[in-house]
Scaffold this active site. Structure first.
Site, PDB file in Angstrom:
ATOM      1  N   SER A 160     -15.874 -25.863  22.517  1.00 55.96           N
ATOM      2  CA  SER A 160     -16.368 -27.228  22.358  1.00 55.96           C
ATOM      3  C   SER A 160     -15.465 -28.021  21.428  1.00 55.96           C
ATOM      4  O   SER A 160     -14.843 -27.454  20.516  1.00 55.96           O
ATOM      5  CB  SER A 160     -17.787 -27.198  21.777  1.00 55.96           C
ATOM      6  OG  SER A 160     -18.208 -28.478  21.359  1.00 55.96           O
TER       7      SER A 160
ATOM      8  N   TYR B 213     -23.847 -25.166  15.695  1.00 56.26           N
ATOM      9  CA  TYR B 213     -23.367 -25.097  17.068  1.00 56.26           C
ATOM     10  C   TYR B 213     -21.842 -24.969  17.090  1.00 56.26           C
ATOM     11  O   TYR B 213     -21.281 -24.086  17.757  1.00 56.26           O
ATOM     12  CB  TYR B 213     -23.807 -26.335  17.843  1.00 56.26           C
ATOM     13  CG  TYR B 213     -23.153 -26.466  19.196  1.00 56.26           C
ATOM     14  CD1 TYR B 213     -23.487 -25.601  20.234  1.00 56.26           C
ATOM     15  CD2 TYR B 213     -22.185 -27.443  19.433  1.00 56.26           C
ATOM     16  CE1 TYR B 213     -22.884 -25.714  21.473  1.00 56.26           C
ATOM     17  CE2 TYR B 213     -21.576 -27.556  20.668  1.00 56.26           C
ATOM     18  CZ  TYR B 213     -21.919 -26.695  21.685  1.00 56.26           C
ATOM     19  OH  TYR B 213     -21.308 -26.794  22.902  1.00 56.26           O
TER      20      TYR B 213
END
Length: 339
Positions: free
Chosen positions: A131, A156
């Protein structure tokens, strides 16, 4: 790899997983799709994606949680997938502030199950989702894969950085070729209801306020899902070999002597969030009611991907204009919502 060898796509009921599985099937490849169909967002949308994939004769779906180590080990032993495209994860920067253990189970334990399956059962290429969140506190844009990514701003993002490190250790120890995919704000048809494009469109269509964080002073490298899919399927057959010139004295963070690489999958063209709102208003023919809010924990004001490495590797860089992508998404949203 023969086209008859099945490719495993984890997270096949998810947004990117659905599109990647469908593109592979359109290319005539066999796909085993795996997903746990959890309720992070509406499972009916996930089920609708699965039903669309099941129209292909060469698609087989398994409902399975990657944290179930025994079941995952049995699947890998049975199928011996030559290629694994691992897109299953617990997504969401903000959700990681309220349910952190979901990220431990899905993003760390689940990924370890995949790594072990690949290690023991002959996988010749593992591609996995990372990501743009790994760039964290970096402020030098565009973000490039040769930059340090040791300062994530959310759990995350930290789990995605951990995935890259876990993959590298398996590449180094066991020779497992692994490619990390740093996705940048993916949007488009069949998108996720928790992401800005859907949230804005849904709220404007209903006449409800939209939330603009950092008082609207945000830019994102919105990347259309068809471009993302094209990049991923090109990388499937681009197996990393390891760089014999790599040096531990001046280590390149994006490559290794091991067969391991990471790539940015982004549009290289950041757009101000208020401009995206304007395009949605135009496509819907309705004005937005704006609610200005401060920056949220874990967020960053701007993302932008340097995709030179991707272009050099597979001759492709995402390039769908935001105007075209927003119009396509809103048209799909209206069909899906029945109006």
């Amino acid at each position: 790899m023969s086209d008859q060898d099945p490719i495993l796509v984890t997270g096949a009921a998810g947004f990117i997983g659905f599109h990647v599985a469908r593109r592979l099937l359109q290319q005539g490849r066999r796909v085993v799709g795996l997903d746990n169909l959890n309720a992070y967002y509406d499972p009916a949308l996930k089920q609708a994606r699965v039903e669309a994939l099941e129209r292909f004769e060469d698609f087989h779906f398994l409902r399975l949680d990657l944290a179930d180590r025994a079941a995952v080990a049995d699947l890998f032993a049975r199928e011996r997938f030559p290629v694994v495209v691992h897109l299953a994860a617990q997504a969401g920067v903000r959700h990681s502030l309220v349910d952190p253990f979901a990220y431990l189970d899905a993003n760390l334990a689940g990924f370890l199950s995949v790594l072990e399956g690949c290690r023991h059962h002959g996988c010749r290429h593992l591609l996995y989702a990372s990501s743009s969140s790994v760039y964290g506190a970096n402020t030098s844009v565009p973000f490039a894969t040769d930059q340090n990514v040791d300062h994530p701003l959310s759990l995350y993002g930290a789990t995605k950085k951990a995935n890259e490190l876990m993959a590298h250790s398996y590449s180094h120890l066991f020779g497992l070729p692994a490619t990390g995919l740093r996705f940048f704000t993916v949007y488009g048809p069949w998108g996720r209801p928790d992401m800005a494009m859907w949230l804005f469109t849904d709220a404007i269509a209903r006449g409800e306020p939209i939330k603009l964080f950092n008082h609207g002073q945000m830019k994102r490298d919105f990347t259309y899902v068809d471009d993302v899919t094209e990049a991923v399927v090109r990388l499937v057959d681009h197996v990393p070999q390891g760089d014999p010139g790599w040096s531990g004295d001046a280590p390149d963070p994006a490559s290794s002597r091991a067969p391991w690489r990471v790539y940015n999958i982004g549009n290289n063209s950041p757009v101000a969030v208020p401009e995206v709102v304007r395009l949605i208003e135009e496509a819907l023919g309705r004005p937005a009611v704006r609610e200005m809010l401060p920056m949220q924990p874990g967020d960053v004001p701007e993302t932008c991907a340097n995709v030179d490495d991707l272009m050099a590797a597979v001759g492709f860089r995402p390039a769908t204009p935001i105007e075209e992508g927003v119009a396509r998404f809103v048209a799909w949203y209206r069909r899906y919502r029945g109006g």
